[in-house]
Design a protein around this motif. Sequence first.
Motif, PDB file in Angstrom:
ATOM      1  N   GLU A 103       2.510  -7.959  -8.794  1.00  0.00           N
ATOM      2  CA  GLU A 103       2.758  -7.466 -10.147  1.00  0.00           C
ATOM      3  C   GLU A 103       1.640  -7.952 -11.061  1.00  0.00           C
ATOM      4  N   THR A 104       1.202  -7.075 -11.947  1.00  0.00           N
ATOM      5  CA  THR A 104       0.115  -7.478 -12.862  1.00  0.00           C
ATOM      6  C   THR A 104       0.664  -7.703 -14.244  1.00  0.00           C
TER       7      THR A 104
ATOM      8  N   SER B  91      -1.081 -13.335   0.474  1.00  0.00           N
ATOM      9  CA  SER B  91      -1.885 -12.159   0.857  1.00  0.00           C
ATOM     10  C   SER B  91      -2.295 -12.254   2.321  1.00  0.00           C
TER      11      SER B  91
ATOM     12  N   ASP C 172       2.948  -4.138   3.984  1.00  0.00           N
ATOM     13  CA  ASP C 172       2.471  -3.542   2.743  1.00  0.00           C
ATOM     14  C   ASP C 172       2.913  -4.426   1.587  1.00  0.00           C
ATOM     15  N   TYR C 173       1.978  -4.733   0.674  1.00  0.00           N
ATOM     16  CA  TYR C 173       2.355  -5.582  -0.449  1.00  0.00           C
ATOM     17  C   TYR C 173       1.485  -5.254  -1.649  1.00  0.00           C
ATOM     18  N   ARG C 174       2.016  -5.549  -2.832  1.00  0.00           N
ATOM     19  CA  ARG C 174       1.214  -5.469  -4.064  1.00  0.00           C
ATOM     20  C   ARG C 174       1.757  -6.491  -5.055  1.00  0.00           C
TER      21      ARG C 174
ATOM     22  N   ALA D 151       5.295 -10.547  -5.878  1.00  0.00           N
ATOM     23  CA  ALA D 151       4.731  -9.480  -5.047  1.00  0.00           C
ATOM     24  C   ALA D 151       5.862  -8.612  -4.497  1.00  0.00           C
TER      25      ALA D 151
END
Length: 201
Positions: A200-201, A187, A196-198, A140
């Motif tokens: 990786e896909t 999460s 803020d986070y995302r 992430a």
Amino acid sequence: MSKDYPVPSGYLERETEVKKSRFIARVYPIGSRDDVRERVAEAHREYPDARHVCWGYQIGRPGSAVEAAMNDDGEPSGTAGKPILNVIQHKDMGDVLVIVVRYFGGIKLGAGGLVRAYAGAAESVLSEVGRVVQQVRVQAHVELDFADEQPLRHWCDGHEGSIESIDYSNRVHALVSVPEVRQDELSAFCESQKLDYRFET
């Protein structure tokens, strides 16, 4: 790439003798066909006077390997590579190569004897080699203030997480790696800290 199935923990060698023939079995963790070629070439270099250098391997998850192959190296068809590969497949282990080097002892073993000897040699290393299971991990990208870095590091320490990289500009940008099973916990942590986070896909 992490793997959630057993792979050999390292290299191991064992020697057995059947009717004066020497069988030197080696097991290796591998990740590609290039690894296999390299290890087989190495065995030929180390044992230039051996009669046969036979092998079998599988790459990927046991039971649904993405690749598997074997080689009898001059032994009668099906008496060396196939029994080696059969033992590998029964051991529920992925990303594994077994090489068996044979020095002929002067007494012919016959097809059945060869099958048993090569299978026994493969069994001798595969039953003793350690196994490791690496959990599948996710990454992430987390953006945070400087004051939030220490709580994030503390959370990682307690949840099998690791900070793979970190960049400091006007804010902190961290690449965080966690076991896939802890993705929801990361999460929840980020949301509770308003980070803020995302993933990786």
